[in-house]
Write an enzyme that holds these catalytic residues in place. Sequence first.
Site, PDB file in Angstrom:
ATOM      1  N   LYS A  78       4.144   1.104   9.398  1.00  0.00           N
ATOM      2  CA  LYS A  78       3.730   1.754   8.802  1.00  0.00           C
ATOM      3  C   LYS A  78       3.847   2.840  10.138  1.00  0.00           C
ATOM      4  O   LYS A  78       4.751   3.721   9.551  1.00  0.00           O
ATOM      5  CB  LYS A  78       3.619   2.177   7.442  1.00  0.00           C
ATOM      6  CG  LYS A  78       4.585   1.239   6.292  1.00  0.00           C
ATOM      7  CD  LYS A  78       3.945   1.311   5.155  1.00  0.00           C
ATOM      8  CE  LYS A  78       2.962   0.271   4.706  1.00  0.00           C
ATOM      9  NZ  LYS A  78       2.684   0.115   3.632  1.00  0.00           N
ATOM     10  N   GLU A 113       1.066  -0.834  -0.112  1.00  0.00           N
ATOM     11  CA  GLU A 113       0.307   0.077  -0.140  1.00  0.00           C
ATOM     12  C   GLU A 113       1.673   1.506   0.520  1.00  0.00           C
ATOM     13  O   GLU A 113       2.288   1.481   0.808  1.00  0.00           O
ATOM     14  CB  GLU A 113      -0.414   0.034   1.224  1.00  0.00           C
ATOM     15  CG  GLU A 113      -1.889   0.552   1.042  1.00  0.00           C
ATOM     16  CD  GLU A 113      -2.964   1.164   2.268  1.00  0.00           C
ATOM     17  OE1 GLU A 113      -3.359   1.880   3.055  1.00  0.00           O
ATOM     18  OE2 GLU A 113      -3.060   0.031   3.317  1.00  0.00           O
ATOM     19  N   ARG A 121       4.914 -12.964   9.915  1.00  0.00           N
ATOM     20  CA  ARG A 121       5.459 -11.391   9.255  1.00  0.00           C
ATOM     21  C   ARG A 121       6.217 -11.385   9.878  1.00  0.00           C
ATOM     22  O   ARG A 121       6.703 -12.242  11.091  1.00  0.00           O
ATOM     23  CB  ARG A 121       4.536 -10.972   9.805  1.00  0.00           C
ATOM     24  CG  ARG A 121       3.894 -10.661  10.921  1.00  0.00           C
ATOM     25  CD  ARG A 121       3.581  -8.917  11.422  1.00  0.00           C
ATOM     26  NE  ARG A 121       2.385  -8.653  10.333  1.00  0.00           N
ATOM     27  CZ  ARG A 121       2.602  -7.252   9.399  1.00  0.00           C
ATOM     28  NH1 ARG A 121       3.122  -6.129   9.643  1.00  0.00           N
ATOM     29  NH2 ARG A 121       1.451  -6.709   8.468  1.00  0.00           N
TER      30      ARG A 121
HETATM   31  P1  ATP Z   1       2.614  -2.383   7.387  1.00  0.00           P
HETATM   32  O1  ATP Z   1       1.959  -2.584   8.528  1.00  0.00           O
HETATM   33  O2  ATP Z   1       3.984  -2.046   7.984  1.00  0.00           O
HETATM   34  O3  ATP Z   1       1.730  -1.552   7.817  1.00  0.00           O
HETATM   35  P2  ATP Z   1       1.412  -3.585   5.725  1.00  0.00           P
HETATM   36  O4  ATP Z   1       0.970  -4.954   5.606  1.00  0.00           O
HETATM   37  O5  ATP Z   1       0.100  -3.056   5.786  1.00  0.00           O
HETATM   38  O6  ATP Z   1       2.373  -3.171   6.336  1.00  0.00           O
HETATM   39  P3  ATP Z   1       1.831  -3.611   3.272  1.00  0.00           P
HETATM   40  O7  ATP Z   1       2.160  -2.338   2.056  1.00  0.00           O
HETATM   41  O8  ATP Z   1       0.335  -3.156   3.558  1.00  0.00           O
HETATM   42  O9  ATP Z   1       1.785  -3.046   4.559  1.00  0.00           O
HETATM   43  O10 ATP Z   1       2.154  -4.202   2.932  1.00  0.00           O
HETATM   44  C1  ATP Z   1       2.775  -5.175   1.321  1.00  0.00           C
HETATM   45  C2  ATP Z   1       2.783  -6.289   2.101  1.00  0.00           C
HETATM   46  O11 ATP Z   1       3.860  -6.702   2.420  1.00  0.00           O
HETATM   47  C3  ATP Z   1       1.584  -7.862   2.150  1.00  0.00           C
HETATM   48  O12 ATP Z   1       2.424  -8.550   1.604  1.00  0.00           O
HETATM   49  C4  ATP Z   1       2.280  -7.818   3.404  1.00  0.00           C
HETATM   50  O13 ATP Z   1       1.365  -8.847   4.200  1.00  0.00           O
HETATM   51  C5  ATP Z   1       3.705  -7.509   3.218  1.00  0.00           C
HETATM   52  N1  ATP Z   1       4.285  -7.584   4.837  1.00  0.00           N
HETATM   53  C6  ATP Z   1       4.548  -6.540   5.701  1.00  0.00           C
HETATM   54  N2  ATP Z   1       4.968  -6.184   6.460  1.00  0.00           N
HETATM   55  C7  ATP Z   1       5.745  -6.996   6.768  1.00  0.00           C
HETATM   56  C8  ATP Z   1       6.598  -7.885   7.820  1.00  0.00           C
HETATM   57  N3  ATP Z   1       6.582  -6.480   9.074  1.00  0.00           N
HETATM   58  N4  ATP Z   1       6.741  -9.005   7.728  1.00  0.00           N
HETATM   59  C9  ATP Z   1       6.724  -9.678   6.219  1.00  0.00           C
HETATM   60  N5  ATP Z   1       5.667  -9.323   5.345  1.00  0.00           N
HETATM   61  C10 ATP Z   1       5.056  -8.437   5.551  1.00  0.00           C
HETATM   62 MG    MG Z   2      -1.491  -2.073   4.931  1.00  0.00          MG
END
Ligand code: ATP
Ligand code: MG
Length: 556
Positions: free
Chosen positions: A268, A32, A258
């Site tokens: 984020k 995102e 994760r």
């Molecule tokens: P955050 O909670 O840090 O904002 P998010 O999951 O909302 O992370 P996205 O931009 O939606 O962030 O994530 C893009 C991809 O990265 C998704 O497939 C998500 O599952 C993966 N991802 C995000 N954080 C992790 C993590 N800590 N370990 C492994 N994969 C991750």
């Molecule tokens: Mg997200």
Amino acid sequence: METGTSNFIEEIINDDLKSGKNSNVVTRFPPEPNGYLHIGHAKSICLNFGLAKKYNGRCHLRFDDTNPSKEEDEYINSIQEDVRWLGFDWGDHLHFASDYFDKLYDFAILLIKEGKAYVCDLSADETREYRGTLKEAGKESPYRNRSVEENLELFSNMKAGKYKEGEKVLRAKIDMKSGNICMRDPIIYRIQYSHHHRTGDKWCIYPMYDFTHCLSDAIEGVTHSVCTLEFKNNRDLYDWVLQAVNFEHRPRQIEFARLNLNYTVMSKRLLLQLVRENHVSGWDDPRMPTISGLRRRGFTPESVRDFTSRIGVAKADNIVDIALLEHCLREDLNKKANRAIAVLNPLKLIIENFPENEELMLEAKNNPEDESAGSRMLPFTKELFIERDDFKTEAPKKYFRLAPGMEVRLKFAFYVTCTGFSTDDKGNITEVRATYDPDTKGGWSQDGRKVKGTIHWLSAKHAKNAEVRIYDRLFQTANPYDAPEGKTFLDNLNPESLTTLKNVKIEESLANAEPGYICQFERTGYFCSDIKDHTHERPVYNRAVPLRDSWAKIDN
Ligand code: ATP
Ligand code: MG
């Protein structure tokens, strides 16, 4: 490139290929664009692009931009830069969920026509109330049984901007009694009057993640949609949507744990707060767990890839020690980083028996781990700089560095014996004196006499000035989220996470290096010239990691 050993995801893919369910492998990384990528994303990137590579398939980079917010262009650019830096290439497959808005709208219409979606007027609070709990079934919305015609008209009015935000939503009609709360008539479209970075003001309704993601995967021909564990419950909905619109191609969602790291935060939202409130200098502050922060600090793509492959793919959440990440960097740099000399905390050393204006050039190896790295010449003169730490006015037991009467090796140069020192009127040491033994050139005595200590030095006349930034952990507690009552994660910030040394002496070659140059400072650690601030006139180096490796000790 590292491919890692087989994991449970590969076993699933192997089965799908064997059974003929899939004939190729297509994965995607779907960020995102609401922030910079962090080391957790690196895990997901290496996994998804790594699978594509291993199976000769492809991996798409798809921006999940269904939630219009500000600064998206900056985030979109940084995300692409970070994925490329990690060594991956999406080829022609740069996609945006927003590219599918028209198609998604058509799918929503299809669902309405099939009686599988309805426009609901409940407020957000009411919707929550009606949803029920894990123990209690939900209640059906009074709007659930609107006719197809009425739903089509209301949805079209939603699109036309006839209602306020929150006044109406489109919901999938599934099962308010489902044991899986995700299936209790989830919202699939909401009204939002926001300018979108790609579609402008064309839309005032935006599809929800659960509706968008599975359909985007299907539209792109993704075969294996790898995501993190928190989406496990959403998998039923993922499958339901594809079934409900009768999509022929059915991607398969697979969840893994994760990555969590101690001594840092990874969401984020929290990283953005650190940036906004100036607790760090920006998303790329070298203390941040962001990919751009790691890059600026001196991490290499190889070390990050190695790290993500060592931690493997788990099915259950765990916390990885940040020391392992640092260990991976040392392993990588030990082999390839050239050595250079920097005196972080300089103290003058006068060689009493060395002629005043003479300059002797001495050979110094660039990398003892790599003969092909060659050597360079260092000027040796009467006035040198050594580390303040390498001198003591009295030598304690087991102290092998410089003190009155003691002999040490000046690396690549000579044995020297300390003859005295001077202090100012406050008792601070201002200079140290020594004599050198001309028969120990190169740092080896011809009579077999041994010294226990070896210290580094620079010619005072030739050394350049530099600023060096020493980083420590951003948080002082292993779990920064864990804050006592009335406190937040910000209270766990480490007040000593950055120490700036303004009076560092460096070899001329270090001043002349380009920004982003990674090397080892003899005896003190791995350093990287700052990508933003380093110039030949004002050299600035960041410490990536100290040499000491606490992980190696734990590991052995
Ligand atoms: P955050 O909670 O840090 O904002 P998010 O999951 O909302 O992370 P996205 O931009 O939606 O962030 O994530 C893009 C991809 O990265 C998704 O497939 C998500 O599952 C993966 N991802 C995000 N954080 C992790 C993590 N800590 N370990 C492994 N994969 C991750
Ligand atoms: Mg997200």
